[in-house]
Design a protein around this motif. Structure first.
Motif, PDB file in Angstrom:
ATOM      1  N   UNK A  38       0.819  -1.210   0.000  1.00  0.00           N
ATOM      2  CA  UNK A  38       0.000   0.000   0.000  1.00  0.00           C
ATOM      3  C   UNK A  38       0.853   1.260   0.000  1.00  0.00           C
ATOM      4  N   UNK A  39       2.008   1.201   0.668  1.00  0.00           N
ATOM      5  CA  UNK A  39       2.907   2.356   0.728  1.00  0.00           C
ATOM      6  C   UNK A  39       3.771   2.485  -0.515  1.00  0.00           C
ATOM      7  N   UNK A  40       3.769   1.454  -1.369  1.00  0.00           N
ATOM      8  CA  UNK A  40       4.567   1.499  -2.587  1.00  0.00           C
ATOM      9  C   UNK A  40       6.042   1.246  -2.354  1.00  0.00           C
ATOM     10  N   UNK A  41       6.363   0.456  -1.314  1.00  0.00           N
ATOM     11  CA  UNK A  41       7.761   0.122  -1.045  1.00  0.00           C
ATOM     12  C   UNK A  41       7.887  -1.385  -0.890  1.00  0.00           C
ATOM     13  N   UNK A  42       9.095  -1.861  -0.856  1.00  0.00           N
ATOM     14  CA  UNK A  42       9.336  -3.292  -0.674  1.00  0.00           C
ATOM     15  C   UNK A  42       9.294  -3.648   0.811  1.00  0.00           C
ATOM     16  N   UNK A  43       9.146  -4.941   1.082  1.00  0.00           N
ATOM     17  CA  UNK A  43       9.182  -5.375   2.479  1.00  0.00           C
ATOM     18  C   UNK A  43      10.550  -5.121   3.105  1.00  0.00           C
ATOM     19  N   UNK A  44      11.583  -5.162   2.275  1.00  0.00           N
ATOM     20  CA  UNK A  44      12.927  -4.858   2.785  1.00  0.00           C
ATOM     21  C   UNK A  44      12.975  -3.442   3.343  1.00  0.00           C
ATOM     22  N   UNK A  45      12.383  -2.505   2.617  1.00  0.00           N
ATOM     23  CA  UNK A  45      12.330  -1.116   3.091  1.00  0.00           C
ATOM     24  C   UNK A  45      11.507  -1.021   4.367  1.00  0.00           C
ATOM     25  N   UNK A  46      10.375  -1.726   4.403  1.00  0.00           N
ATOM     26  CA  UNK A  46       9.522  -1.689   5.597  1.00  0.00           C
ATOM     27  C   UNK A  46      10.305  -2.145   6.830  1.00  0.00           C
ATOM     28  N   UNK A  47      10.990  -3.295   6.704  1.00  0.00           N
ATOM     29  CA  UNK A  47      11.704  -3.837   7.861  1.00  0.00           C
ATOM     30  C   UNK A  47      12.967  -3.041   8.187  1.00  0.00           C
ATOM     31  N   UNK A  48      13.362  -2.185   7.277  1.00  0.00           N
ATOM     32  CA  UNK A  48      14.470  -1.276   7.577  1.00  0.00           C
ATOM     33  C   UNK A  48      14.014  -0.215   8.585  1.00  0.00           C
ATOM     34  N   UNK A  49      12.718   0.073   8.584  1.00  0.00           N
ATOM     35  CA  UNK A  49      12.167   1.106   9.468  1.00  0.00           C
ATOM     36  C   UNK A  49      11.466   0.524  10.697  1.00  0.00           C
ATOM     37  N   UNK A  50      10.847  -0.646  10.542  1.00  0.00           N
ATOM     38  CA  UNK A  50      10.063  -1.230  11.635  1.00  0.00           C
ATOM     39  C   UNK A  50      10.400  -2.707  11.765  1.00  0.00           C
ATOM     40  N   UNK A  51      10.749  -3.123  12.972  1.00  0.00           N
ATOM     41  CA  UNK A  51      11.157  -4.506  13.184  1.00  0.00           C
ATOM     42  C   UNK A  51       9.984  -5.474  13.158  1.00  0.00           C
ATOM     43  N   UNK A  52       8.782  -4.970  13.377  1.00  0.00           N
ATOM     44  CA  UNK A  52       7.612  -5.826  13.386  1.00  0.00           C
ATOM     45  C   UNK A  52       6.349  -5.003  13.490  1.00  0.00           C
ATOM     46  N   UNK A  53       5.201  -5.690  13.536  1.00  0.00           N
ATOM     47  CA  UNK A  53       3.927  -4.974  13.526  1.00  0.00           C
ATOM     48  C   UNK A  53       3.704  -4.159  14.789  1.00  0.00           C
ATOM     49  N   UNK A  54       4.169  -4.674  15.940  1.00  0.00           N
ATOM     50  CA  UNK A  54       3.978  -3.926  17.185  1.00  0.00           C
ATOM     51  C   UNK A  54       4.622  -2.546  17.099  1.00  0.00           C
ATOM     52  N   UNK A  55       5.813  -2.501  16.514  1.00  0.00           N
ATOM     53  CA  UNK A  55       6.510  -1.228  16.377  1.00  0.00           C
ATOM     54  C   UNK A  55       5.767  -0.305  15.410  1.00  0.00           C
TER      55      UNK A  55
END
Length: 215
Positions: A53-70
């Motif tokens: 939805x944000x238009x980024x890869x999961x690699x980018x997502x996990x670069x910013x947030x370690x998991x859903x809680x964060x």
């Protein structure tokens, strides 16, 4: 011999890492996307769906947030930022420090605590928004930091010897007590006002209001 890039050569296909955004923009896009998805579908949203939805890869997502809680905390912090801005705009332009403290606590306990997205994000916690505040350093800093700045501004109105940082953290602890329903009738604005004027303000300000019946 150096090679000069061909300006007319076709560009490579595909998005740059992070969708072409800066790290700050990519993080904000993720928070915005998560907030939209949580509001639409509840907490049953995957990290992959947020990244898409944000238009980024999961690699980018996990670069910013370690998991859903964060990520949940980041969305809650975004909501809290909006409320802090609202409090600053509506309450800060006054020299009535007693009224400001009182009405800000009424606002936290009767408006912020009922925000639909915050309620959803804290739905798994025993005390809802209060538990989220108590267990998140980021959220605690936002709320107590607002009060610390306020009390630094009104230092001359505090009881002699009090430190604005200590007072800010004390008021946050009062807000948590109200949110956890430790105080009877804490969902009623008038009860909160009477409680704050009678029991909270005398411990903070140099010239507190006259105490009265609370419950």
């Amino acid at each position: 011999m150096s090679t000069i890039p061909d300006r007319d050569a076709p560009r490579r296909r595909g998005r740059p890492a992070g969708g072409g955004n800066s790290p700050i923009q990519a993080r904000q896009a993720l928070v915005d996307a998560a907030g939209r998805l949580f509001a639409e579908r509840g907490l049953d949203v995957t990290m992959a769906e947020v990244a898409r939805s944000a238009g980024v890869t999961r690699t980018v997502l996990y670069r910013h947030f370690s998991g859903r809680d964060e990520l949940v905390v980041a969305v809650a912090a975004e909501v809290m930022d909006r409320y802090v801005g609202q409090v600053v705009q509506e309450l800060i332009p006054t020299d009535d420090v007693c009224g400001l403290i009182t009405e800000s606590l009424v606002f936290v306990t009767t408006v912020v605590s009922r925000d639909p997205l915050l309620t959803l994000l804290s739905s798994g916690a025993e005390h809802g928004v209060a538990s989220m505040l108590a267990n998140s350093d980021a959220l605690r800093v936002k709320v107590s930091g607002l009060y610390e700045q306020l009390f630094e501004l009104f230092r001359d109105r505090l009881r002699p010897g009090l430190d604005p940082v200590d007072v800010g953290r004390y008021v946050l602890s009062v807000a948590l007590s109200l949110l956890m329903d430790v105080v009877p009738g804490a969902d009623d604005p008038d009860t909160v006002r009477r409680f704050v004027r009678t029991f909270v303000l005398p411990g903070i300000v140099a010239a507190p209001p006259t105490p009265g019946r609370v419950f």
